[in-house]
Motif scaffolding. Structure first.
Motif, PDB file in Angstrom:
ATOM      1  N   SER A 363       0.748  -1.265   0.002  1.00 46.68           N
ATOM      2  CA  SER A 363      -0.019   0.152   0.213  1.00 46.68           C
ATOM      3  C   SER A 363       0.793   1.283   0.058  1.00 46.68           C
ATOM      4  O   SER A 363       0.384   2.309  -0.785  1.00 46.68           O
ATOM      5  N   THR A 366       2.269   2.616  -3.343  1.00 49.36           N
ATOM      6  CA  THR A 366       1.380   3.262  -4.270  1.00 49.36           C
ATOM      7  C   THR A 366       1.365   4.652  -4.456  1.00 49.36           C
ATOM      8  O   THR A 366       0.522   5.464  -4.973  1.00 49.36           O
ATOM      9  N   SER A 367       2.189   5.412  -3.349  1.00 50.49           N
ATOM     10  CA  SER A 367       1.924   6.803  -3.220  1.00 50.49           C
ATOM     11  C   SER A 367       3.538   7.063  -2.520  1.00 50.49           C
ATOM     12  O   SER A 367       4.147   6.846  -1.874  1.00 50.49           O
ATOM     13  N   ASP A 398      -7.087   3.349   2.750  1.00 52.96           N
ATOM     14  CA  ASP A 398      -8.168   4.316   1.546  1.00 52.96           C
ATOM     15  C   ASP A 398      -7.381   4.745   0.495  1.00 52.96           C
ATOM     16  O   ASP A 398      -7.807   4.837  -0.578  1.00 52.96           O
ATOM     17  N   ASP A 399      -5.955   5.414   0.980  1.00 51.32           N
ATOM     18  CA  ASP A 399      -5.225   5.972  -0.621  1.00 51.32           C
ATOM     19  C   ASP A 399      -5.112   4.885  -1.409  1.00 51.32           C
ATOM     20  O   ASP A 399      -4.860   5.602  -2.550  1.00 51.32           O
ATOM     21  N   ALA A 400      -4.711   3.887  -0.856  1.00 53.86           N
ATOM     22  CA  ALA A 400      -4.228   2.645  -1.828  1.00 53.86           C
ATOM     23  C   ALA A 400      -5.276   1.947  -2.410  1.00 53.86           C
ATOM     24  O   ALA A 400      -5.067   1.091  -3.490  1.00 53.86           O
ATOM     25  N   GLY A 401      -6.499   2.291  -2.134  1.00 54.98           N
ATOM     26  CA  GLY A 401      -7.609   1.672  -2.619  1.00 54.98           C
ATOM     27  C   GLY A 401      -7.737   0.038  -2.167  1.00 54.98           C
ATOM     28  O   GLY A 401      -8.095  -0.683  -3.135  1.00 54.98           O
ATOM     29  N   VAL A 402      -7.159  -0.444  -0.925  1.00 50.42           N
ATOM     30  CA  VAL A 402      -7.316  -1.669  -0.501  1.00 50.42           C
ATOM     31  C   VAL A 402      -8.955  -1.927  -0.220  1.00 50.42           C
ATOM     32  O   VAL A 402      -9.560  -1.247   0.559  1.00 50.42           O
ATOM     33  N   PRO A 403      -9.516  -3.032  -0.755  1.00 49.18           N
ATOM     34  CA  PRO A 403     -10.806  -3.382  -0.333  1.00 49.18           C
ATOM     35  C   PRO A 403     -10.929  -3.449   1.264  1.00 49.18           C
ATOM     36  O   PRO A 403      -9.965  -4.256   1.758  1.00 49.18           O
ATOM     37  N   GLU A 404     -12.127  -3.437   1.808  1.00 50.01           N
ATOM     38  CA  GLU A 404     -12.391  -3.614   3.265  1.00 50.01           C
ATOM     39  C   GLU A 404     -12.162  -4.992   3.472  1.00 50.01           C
ATOM     40  O   GLU A 404     -11.371  -5.210   4.532  1.00 50.01           O
ATOM     41  N   ARG A 407      -8.187  -5.777   4.299  1.00 48.31           N
ATOM     42  CA  ARG A 407      -7.125  -4.878   5.280  1.00 48.31           C
ATOM     43  C   ARG A 407      -6.617  -5.661   6.120  1.00 48.31           C
ATOM     44  O   ARG A 407      -5.584  -5.143   6.797  1.00 48.31           O
TER      45      ARG A 407
END
Length: 412
Positions: A363, A366-367, A398-404, A407
């Motif tokens: 994660s 990704t940023s 959230d920023d990385a778009g990881v599905p709930e 996590r």
């Protein structure tokens, strides 16, 4: 009669001796080596360690020795890429990797200027004790006669084979088996900057520029590869680069010239040692050792050396009982190093990461914001909670778009 005798004059011992002498204490420091001299080392000093050199007035000496400044880190672990750099720590926006023949002489000379009496080429054979308390050391210079020196406290800063630790029977705890072995040397003709990359076959490469217009290249491989590696070091060293980053392997083969023999290191298990007792204390690798993969040895030596010097001063000045001060030194050392110890021993396995850590690093990658924050954590300028606190983890995912459902953390 000295206030403190320090055994070992390198990255842990010289700072302890120097800082105590600056406080007005009478200090003797001995080392079996003469300086300048080399030592097996990663060379890497994190920003947190450079901050201590800056505070001691020694960072400019490292820079003046033409140690290359590094301003970008290329990190990868089994395909997870983190490329960037940590935010400044105490205004320091670079890292340096000085050769030990440069760094250690700077430290020893600083101790001398502070008033430390230094004896080089002195081999300690044991400690002197009275009524269950260490009161000094014995040893000799070269083939000369055995001599004894007395002090209030003896500090063992003499590495993981510490004579002082053996003499006082300092016990080990939180021991974790060593995973690998390292080979390194210095190469000209390459301009690669800082790379820290782990492959998929339990191996790793590191590259960083150092003094003398050369780049230090290192490999770490799992212990079960040692026999094969020893049989043909040149071939196996090249093969690790070919395996992890083929383009670097090709450039090494075509342009790199090895300037010195390979230096091997089959390092011991990771451990903590009991760090104090009546009349003695341990610092650096003598008291705490971890895998070299994350390059925290020199920085921890600086941090813990400064911590020990402060506690010793309190005891010597009568501000608090010495045993109480040294007990606090060990407790603080253990608490403050626990995160790096866990992180280092996990990554040093060179195997797939635990699922949660794999998710976090994936994660982060990704940023650029999160990448630099993680590199700041590795550099010692960002605290764990800035990434791992529940609210921050949630923002990261959230920023990385990881599905709930992926996590791997209960935020309720």
């Amino acid at each position: 009669m000295y206030d403190v005798i320090v055994v070992g004059a390198r990255c842990a011992g010289s700072p302890v001796a120097m800082l105590l002498a600056r406080q007005g204490h009478r200090v003797l420091m001995v080392d079996r080596s003469s300086f300048p001299s080399d030592a097996v080392s990663t060379h890497y000093i994190h920003q947190a360690g450079l901050s201590r050199l800056k505070d001691w007035g020694l960072l400019d000496e490292v820079i003046d020795a033409k140690t290359p400044a590094i301003r970008k880190m290329n990190f990868s672990y089994r395909g997870i890429e983190l490329n960037g750099f940590a935010e400044p720590i105490d205004g320091i926006d670079v890292v340096y990797c000085p050769r030990r023949v440069v760094l250690d002489e700077i430290l020893v000379n600083a101790a001398r200027r502070a008033g430390v009496e230094v004896i080089e080429g002195f081999t300690v054979s044991g400690v002197v004790s009275s009524d269950g308390r260490v009161t000094g050391i014995r040893g000799r210079t070269g083939d000369g006669p055995e001599r004894e020196f007395r002090s209030t406290v003896v500090v063992g800063a003499d590495g993981f084979h510490s004579t002082v630790a053996k003499a006082v029977g300092a016990g080990l705890y939180n021991v974790r088996p060593a995973s690998g072995f390292i080979y390194y040397s210095y190469f000209s003709g390459l301009d690669w900057g800082l790379n820290h990359k782990t492959g998929f076959n339990e191996n790793w490469i590191g590259t960083w520029p150092t003094n003398g217009d050369v780049t230090m290249l290192a490999t770490i491989c799992a212990r079960d590869q040692l026999k094969e590696f020893r049989q043909d070091v040149d071939h196996r060293f090249q093969a690790v680069f070919d395996d992890i980053v083929p383009e670097l392997g090709a450039e090494l083969r075509d342009r790199g010239t090895r300037e010195e023999p390979f230096k091997p290191m089959r390092y011991p298990d990771n451990y903590y040692r009991q760090a104090h007792g009546p009349g003695w204390a341990l610092v650096g690798d003598a008291g705490y050792h971890k895998d070299p993969l994350t390059g925290w040895g020199i920085t921890d030596a600086f941090l813990h050396g400064e911590l020990l010097a402060a506690r010793l001063h309190e005891g010597l000045a009568g501000e608090r009982p010495m045993e109480e001060a040294l007990a606090e030194y060990q407790a603080t050392r253990d608490e403050e190093s626990a995160g790096v110890y866990d992180y280092t021993t996990t990554l040093a396995e060179l195997t797939p990461l635990p699922p949660f850590l794999d998710l976090v690093l994936s994660s982060v990658s990704t940023s650029q914001e999160w990448t630099d924050k993680m590199l700041g954590l590795i550099a010692g300028g960002v605290e764990d909670h800035e990434i791992y606190a529940p609210d921050n983890l949630k923002r990261l995912f959230d920023d990385a778009g990881v599905p709930e459902e992926k996590r791997l953390y209960d935020f309720s």
